[in-house]
Design an enzyme around this catalytic site. Structure first.
Site, short mmCIF file in Angstrom:
data_model
loop_
_atom_site.label_atom_id
_atom_site.label_comp_id
_atom_site.label_asym_id
_atom_site.label_seq_id
_atom_site.Cartn_x
_atom_site.Cartn_y
_atom_site.Cartn_z
N ASP A 95 -2.56 7.20 10.04
CA ASP A 95 -2.82 6.12 10.68
C ASP A 95 -1.48 5.45 11.24
O ASP A 95 -1.45 4.39 11.74
CB ASP A 95 -3.48 4.97 9.73
CG ASP A 95 -2.62 4.83 8.50
OD1 ASP A 95 -1.53 5.39 8.41
OD2 ASP A 95 -2.96 4.27 7.64
N HIS B 57 0.92 5.14 6.98
CA HIS B 57 0.85 5.58 5.51
C HIS B 57 1.24 7.00 5.69
O HIS B 57 1.09 7.98 6.39
CB HIS B 57 -0.46 5.50 4.79
CG HIS B 57 -0.98 4.07 4.30
ND1 HIS B 57 -1.82 3.24 5.36
CD2 HIS B 57 -0.52 3.30 3.52
CE1 HIS B 57 -1.98 2.03 5.08
NE2 HIS B 57 -1.18 2.24 3.79
N SER C 123 0.81 -1.36 -0.11
CA SER C 123 -0.14 0.11 -0.03
C SER C 123 1.04 1.35 0.28
O SER C 123 0.25 2.21 -0.54
CB SER C 123 -0.97 -0.13 1.10
OG SER C 123 0.05 -0.05 2.33
#
Length: 844
Positions: A324, A327, A154
């Site tokens: 978070d 990221h 991600s």
């Protein structure tokens, strides 16, 4: 002509802007003994005069200490010693940078990918080189017909989105986050491939590319680790397996690097306090272990796989702003994407402000020609050094614009060693220019504007300017010392403006535009005064002016491989000098002697100025006519930049009325002076007390009004449209504020005046040896210490500018003989040489 008018004539020629014929060094600076004084300000007599003027013992002691302190500084800190010190500094710094590049690595791509720092919230500065901010159209050109693959988890997906937004800013993050995401734009393809772990699936994909069973991407960006940590709860066995899997794909990656660029993205830190419970095992300690495993496994001796570490460095400063904890904030991932774009595209598009991943350009024909010419002069100088001269050489005389001592005669026995030595010095200085801004020796960094980087140096120079103040030799309006002072402080402000990147702050930009207009105002004022009062339209003076204006720039065009128009200020003042000359020299030729006491001839001169105004307006309101004329060969070669006349049009139009405003002001001033309306005695106000107070009040209000208007500017293009019409308000207001009080006319800052005498050289030299990348960045001589770097580079820069001013003065006396015959021969030779340069110069 009466004495007052003769003084005004001297003032007129002496008070022109840096482009005037007045030598940029006076006799005290060029003499054999006294020429070493950098700021020859406080003599014993002036100290005694000040001391006697004081009434109290404490005041006397303060004045004496002040004067003696300045004299001590000047005694030890001379320009000769400063230049020797600057030469030593250049040699030591060159050796240091060459050695550090040789032993420490000279690949700016490694610098770009591995380290850097934030200059501000969103400006990333790689170590030692400049990061180009790519626009959408540039990215599309660079990536045309290329396939790019982002492979990973991600966080790599975040990098992928930041990258493709440089191609298409409208892209949104949509779709399933754990799937492949294709992106196609025109002729380029950028794909994200979801591989959260380094495993057999990833190996199969890489193998298919390496063996050719699937289309191989031109660029591969991959990285993964956090999922391995998460799925195996940070166990040591997972790290060992990660290392083994990396070893399994390392040979495949090496094979891919033979035809593709491969980047391994090192894992960015996390903000552990914000991590969810399911991610608590992803610690920075674990991430560091996984990064070490990647580096140890993939960093072979060939260094074919490139490591993207810059985004990790940026994340260390910004990860606390993560939503978070895992990221990255948007500005941090944008850093990684921009670094990647620079690594891929700089060597293709070669942006001037993107020095990372670029090598020194090959020498052009003109640069090779310049090198050969300088070598020839060195050889001849060495030959002359071993040849006994039949006659003693005599010193090159100093030529003032109105006190012209006899220059070297064409038939005299002047030694050639002097001019040859001056040219050799110029050649060595040009070598330094080339090393600073063309060779891969010194570093470069980006500009970044903050209010403190502009205003704090401004305060420093103001304090120095006040500290070095002296009595003027005369108290007339715009006397010689005052105009030198004016040019000096304006030039210093412009230098600070350029190095601080203050053009980003519109109020400062608008005020600096007034300073440029003021230089042109002085051009009109000084040259008009000279022609009006002296009537000297001879070829000798014209050539002197043009030589002093253009010598440095012509040499730089050869050495730095840049167009004449690139140094826009010199073409601008050269053009306006020719216009002023034509206006005053063409029929009917109206001079002071003819117009003296005659309203008819004064009115005729005003009609001439009106004709000039109409000429300016016609050009200003007819861009097609303007561009049509200046696009004709050979004029186009002088005024085009990158194949377009637009830059010349913009510069000319922006200050189109400044010169005629200066000419008109000079005419009004000389008329008032002739009518004895002005009181220019020492200590006396310029007008009667009541009129002086009234004008002073109006001037202060006008000055402040312009500043308030400029500070409220919101749109640069709209304010630029207004600038030609209203800049004269602040210029005239400053002149009146500076000259109405008698005590103000009696003092000047010798600090500012010293810089004013070399203002043209300072303006031009800054392009390459103070700034860098053709003014887009900042030269770095001392890496890691910005303050010390500015101090050292400024010191060398000022010494170089002063030496060039002296070389220009010396060569002007030799190159421009006063006798018509030799002068015409040299003009023909210079014309042929310049035509050859125009023919050989490459098309933009």
């Amino acid at each position: 002509m009466d004495k007052q008018t003769e003084a005004a004539a001297s003032l007129g020629a002496a008070s022109t802007s840096p482009e005037s014929v007045v030598p940029v060094t006076d006799a005290a600076e060029t003499g054999a003994g006294s020429g070493d004084a950098l700021f020859r300000s406080a003599s014993v007599s002036s100290a005694a005069a000040r001391l006697s003027a004081c009434c109290h013992g404490g005041a006397k002691m303060a004045v004496l200490a002040y004067s003696l302190g300045k004299r001590e500084i000047n005694h030890y800190f001379s320009i000769k010693n400063a230049k020797l010190l600057s030469v030593a500094a250049v040699i030591l710094l060159t050796v240091f940078h060459v050695a550090s590049r040789h032993y420490g690595g000279s690949d700016t791509c490694d610098w770009l990918l591995s380290s850097g720092r934030f200059l501000g919230d969103n400006v990333w500065q790689p170590y030692g080189c400049m990061l180009h901010k790519y626009k959408s159209n540039e990215a599309k050109v660079c990536l045309r017909e290329k396939r790019i693959a982002f492979v990973g988890d991600s966080r790599v997906r975040q990098l992928f989105y930041s990258f493709i937004r440089m191609i298409n800013p409208e892209v949104k993050e949509v779709g399933n986050k754990h799937e492949n995401i294709p992106f196609e734009n025109d002729e380029s393809m950028v794909d994200f491939l979801w591989y959260a772990e380094v495993n057999d699936s990833l190996k199969e994909r890489l193998t298919s590319w390496a063996e050719g069973s699937m289309p191989r991407p031109h660029v591969i960006i991959l990285g993964a680790a956090t999922w391995s940590i998460k799925l195996h709860n940070g166990k040591n066995e997972a790290l060992l397996q990660y290392r083994a899997n990396l070893t399994a794909i390392s040979d495949t990656l090496d094979k891919l690097t033979e035809q593709s660029e491969v980047y391994w993205v090192l894992q960015d830190p996390v903000y552990e306090d914000l991590l969810s419970d399911s991610r608590k095992m992803i610690t920075n300690e674990q991430i560091n272990l996984y990064n070490e495993a990647a580096i140890d496994t993939l960093k072979t001796s060939k260094k074919k796989v490139k490591f993207l570490e810059a985004s990790r460095q940026a994340a260390m400063e910004t990860i606390s702003k993560s939503e978070d904890g895992l990221h990255l904030p948007e500005r941090t991932r944008d850093v990684g994407a921009m670094v990647l774009m620079n690594s891929m595209c700089n060597k293709i598009l070669k942006p001037i402000d993107g020095s990372c991943c670029q090598t020194a350009p090959p020498l052009s024909i003109l640069q090779k020609l310049a090198a050969v010419l300088f070598l020839v002069f060195i050889i001849f100088f060495l030959i002359l050094g071993y040849t006994k001269q039949a006659h003693k050489s005599r010193p090159i005389p100093d030529v003032e614009s109105l006190e012209e001592k006899k220059p070297p005669s064409a038939g005299g026995h002047l030694s050639l060693k002097g001019p040859f030595l001056a040219i050799i010095k110029m050649g060595l200085i040009m070598l330094y220019f080339y090393m600073c801004d063309r060779a891969d020796i010194f570093m470069k960094e980006q500009k970044f504007y903050t209010h403190s980087t502009f205003f704090i140096p401004l305060i420093y120079i103001c304090v120095l300017g006040i500290f070095y103040n002296e009595n003027t030799k005369e108290t007339k309006l715009l006397n010689r010392e005052q105009t030198d002072e004016w040019k000096g402080w304006m030039q210093l402000v412009i230098l600070i403006y350029h190095i601080s990147g203050a053009s980003a702050f519109l109020p400062v930009y608008m005020h600096v535009r007034v300073l440029v207009a003021a230089y042109l105002f002085q051009t009109g004022y000084g040259h008009f005064s000279f022609f009006w009062l002296k009537g000297d339209f001879g070829l000798y003076r014209v050539c002197q002016v043009l030589f002093r204006l253009n010598f440095l720039v012509v040499v730089l065009c050869l050495v730095m491989d840049r167009a004449y128009q690139f140094y826009y200020f010199v073409p601008l003042v050269t053009f306006w000098f020719v216009v002023i000359y034509a206006t005053m020299a063409l029929w009917p030729q109206i001079l002071y002697k003819k117009a003296n006491g005659s309203a008819f001839w004064n009115l005729a001169l005003l009609l001439k100025l009106l004709s000039l105004l109409i000429f300016i307006c016609v050009f200003a309101f007819s861009q097609e006519l303007f561009e049509g004329i200046f696009s004709l060969w050979p004029i186009s070669k002088l005024f085009e930049l990158q194949g377009s006349i637009h830059e010349w049009w913009f510069r000319w139009k922006l200050d189109r009325f400044a010169v005629i405003n200066g000419m008109l002001f000079a005419f009004i001033y000389l008329v008032l002076q002739k009518c004895q309306v002005l009181t220019e005695s020492k200590g006396e106000p310029l007008f009667s007390t009541k009129v002086s107070n009234c004008l002073l009040f109006v001037s202060v209000v006008a000055f402040m009004t312009y500043s308030i208007w400029a500070s409220g500017c919101k749109n640069k293009s709209e304010c630029n449209e207004m600038h030609p019409f209203i800049s004269v308000v602040q210029i005239l207001a400053f002149i009146l504020i500076r000259n109405i009080p008698g005590y103000a006319r009696s003092l000047y800052s010798s600090f500012f005046a010293w810089f004013g005498k070399i203002s043209l050289e300072l303006f031009i030299c800054q392009y390459h040896i103070w700034l860098a990348a053709d003014t887009k960045g900042i030269l770095v001589l001392i890496p890691g210490n910005p303050t010390l770097n500015i101090i050292v580079s400024t010191f060398i820069f000022v010494c170089v500018a002063h030496e060039i001013s002296q070389i220009t003065n010396d060569l002007a006396q030799v190159a421009i003989p006063k006798e018509s015959g030799p002068l015409l021969k040299r003009l023909i030779g210079a014309g042929v040489f310049l035509v050859l340069l125009l023919i050989l110069s490459p098309k933009e």
